[in-house]
Design a protein around this motif. Structure first.
Motif, PDB file in Angstrom:
ATOM      1  N   SER A 208       0.812  -1.214   0.000  1.00 38.90           N
ATOM      2  CA  SER A 208       0.000   0.000   0.000  1.00 38.90           C
ATOM      3  C   SER A 208       0.847   1.267   0.000  1.00 38.90           C
ATOM      4  O   SER A 208       0.341   2.352  -0.274  1.00 38.90           O
ATOM      5  N   THR A 209       2.137   1.130   0.307  1.00 36.11           N
ATOM      6  CA  THR A 209       3.029   2.291   0.214  1.00 36.11           C
ATOM      7  C   THR A 209       3.119   2.794  -1.222  1.00 36.11           C
ATOM      8  O   THR A 209       3.432   3.961  -1.453  1.00 36.11           O
ATOM      9  N   LEU A 210       2.841   1.907  -2.178  1.00 33.43           N
ATOM     10  CA  LEU A 210       2.807   2.345  -3.574  1.00 33.43           C
ATOM     11  C   LEU A 210       1.625   3.276  -3.796  1.00 33.43           C
ATOM     12  O   LEU A 210       1.733   4.275  -4.507  1.00 33.43           O
ATOM     13  N   ALA A 211       0.498   2.972  -3.161  1.00 38.62           N
ATOM     14  CA  ALA A 211      -0.712   3.774  -3.333  1.00 38.62           C
ATOM     15  C   ALA A 211      -0.614   5.120  -2.618  1.00 38.62           C
ATOM     16  O   ALA A 211      -1.121   6.130  -3.115  1.00 38.62           O
ATOM     17  N   ASN A 212       0.022   5.141  -1.438  1.00 44.12           N
ATOM     18  CA  ASN A 212       0.117   6.417  -0.722  1.00 44.12           C
ATOM     19  C   ASN A 212       1.403   7.167  -1.038  1.00 44.12           C
ATOM     20  O   ASN A 212       1.686   8.222  -0.447  1.00 44.12           O
ATOM     21  N   ALA A 213       2.209   6.613  -1.961  1.00 45.40           N
ATOM     22  CA  ALA A 213       3.424   7.260  -2.469  1.00 45.40           C
ATOM     23  C   ALA A 213       4.521   7.415  -1.426  1.00 45.40           C
ATOM     24  O   ALA A 213       5.418   8.238  -1.587  1.00 45.40           O
ATOM     25  N   SER A 214       4.482   6.603  -0.381  1.00 46.38           N
ATOM     26  CA  SER A 214       5.596   6.598   0.572  1.00 46.38           C
ATOM     27  C   SER A 214       6.605   5.516   0.221  1.00 46.38           C
ATOM     28  O   SER A 214       7.602   5.336   0.930  1.00 46.38           O
ATOM     29  N   ILE A 215       6.387   4.817  -0.874  1.00 48.15           N
ATOM     30  CA  ILE A 215       7.225   3.683  -1.236  1.00 48.15           C
ATOM     31  C   ILE A 215       8.673   4.072  -1.489  1.00 48.15           C
ATOM     32  O   ILE A 215       9.591   3.275  -1.288  1.00 48.15           O
ATOM     33  N   GLU A 216       8.917   5.314  -1.906  1.00 51.27           N
ATOM     34  CA  GLU A 216      10.280   5.734  -2.187  1.00 51.27           C
ATOM     35  C   GLU A 216      11.179   5.631  -0.953  1.00 51.27           C
ATOM     36  O   GLU A 216      12.407   5.554  -1.076  1.00 51.27           O
ATOM     37  N   ASN A 217      10.579   5.615   0.234  1.00 48.92           N
ATOM     38  CA  ASN A 217      11.352   5.503   1.469  1.00 48.92           C
ATOM     39  C   ASN A 217      11.840   4.080   1.729  1.00 48.92           C
ATOM     40  O   ASN A 217      12.609   3.856   2.673  1.00 48.92           O
ATOM     41  N   PHE A 218      11.401   3.124   0.900  1.00 42.94           N
ATOM     42  CA  PHE A 218      11.746   1.730   1.142  1.00 42.94           C
ATOM     43  C   PHE A 218      12.424   1.075  -0.057  1.00 42.94           C
ATOM     44  O   PHE A 218      12.568  -0.140  -0.104  1.00 42.94           O
ATOM     45  N   LEU A 219      12.852   1.891  -0.998  1.00 41.57           N
ATOM     46  CA  LEU A 219      13.564   1.395  -2.165  1.00 41.57           C
ATOM     47  C   LEU A 219      15.033   1.791  -2.072  1.00 41.57           C
ATOM     48  O   LEU A 219      15.367   2.903  -1.650  1.00 41.57           O
TER      49      LEU A 219
END
Length: 248
Positions: A208-219
């Motif tokens: 769901s981090t992809l949907a809320n755009a926080s995913i960049e913090n985990f790549l």
């Protein structure tokens, strides 16, 4: 990798799939709708899943027999073509982003690029957590620091029973500061650096981090990150991310 680069890559890969299968030349409709909690997760004995408390909404896209789902806090009904979806402002518009992710999951599932794009139901989440714990213990051992990103109760309870060093982060103020299964939920923003970058050996991150755009913090953070759930199914397949999911 920053979100701008990530969503640009995903759009381009999505466009390549459409071109390969000549989808632009056909009248193909992607239907996207919000699911009720029972449609999404069935009847569960546990009642503390975020989707059952109204915090998350699952949307579902259907494409030529392929089904893709995605959690979002901004559900939007949509019916249109892949060409329209590829013109969405995925980076800045959270409504567009949810539809894009669900459609991406549906199309990649349709062509066998991804799997496990439909959320497990009924006792599925509990079974998934059990299988996940077995895999983690066998693959990584038990002497490590594990950070879970996103409050998923079945997964967190499994971690608390299996591993000694566990932390969990969440963005929902309703969860932050509360203790579940002996573990206090930390703030996903304030406690991010100390927990994810400095403390954790392994990160279990909700798709769901992809949907809320926080995913960049985990790549590209220099340690193993396993994405769990169905939201990141298509993106994980296209980007080569590790994934932990035992759904359909």
């Amino acid at each position: 990798m920053k979100n701008e680069e990530l969503f640009s890559i995903l759009k381009e890969k999505f466009r390549e799939i459409a071109q390969e299968h000549q989808l632009f030349d056909k009248e193909i409709t992607v239907r996207c709708r919000a699911l009720s909690p029972e449609e999404a997760i069935g009847k569960t004995e546990r009642k503390d899943f975020p989707i059952l408390t109204g915090k998350d909404i699952m949307i579902q896209a259907e494409f030529d027999g392929g089904i893709g789902q995605a959690y979002t806090c901004a559900p939007t009904e949509f019916s249109g073509t892949l060409q329209e979806i590829l013109e969405f402002d995925v980076l800045n518009n959270i409504h567009d982003r949810g539809i894009f992710i669900a459609a991406l999951n549906a199309v990649t599932r349709r062509y066998g690029i991804c799997d496990r794009s439909i959320h497990c139901k009924n006792d599925g989440p509990e079974s998934c957590a059990e299988k996940a714990m077995e895999y983690l213990a066998e693959t990584y051992g038990k002497d490590l620091n594990i950070a879970q990103v996103g409050y998923q109760p079945a997964m967190l309870e499994g971690l608390s029973r299996t591993f000694e060093h566990v932390r969990v982060l969440d963005l929902d103020p309703a969860h932050v500061g509360k203790t579940h299964f002996g573990i206090c939920v930390l703030d996903g923003v304030k406690d991010y650096e100390e927990t994810i970058l400095d403390w954790a050996d392994l990160v279990l991150c909700t798709g769901s981090t992809l949907a809320n755009a926080s995913i960049e913090n985990f790549l590209d953070i220099g340690k193993d990150v396993l994405f769990y759930g169905t939201t990141g199914a298509g993106a994980a397949a296209l980007m080569g991310w590790k994934r932990l999911c035992y759904a359909d």
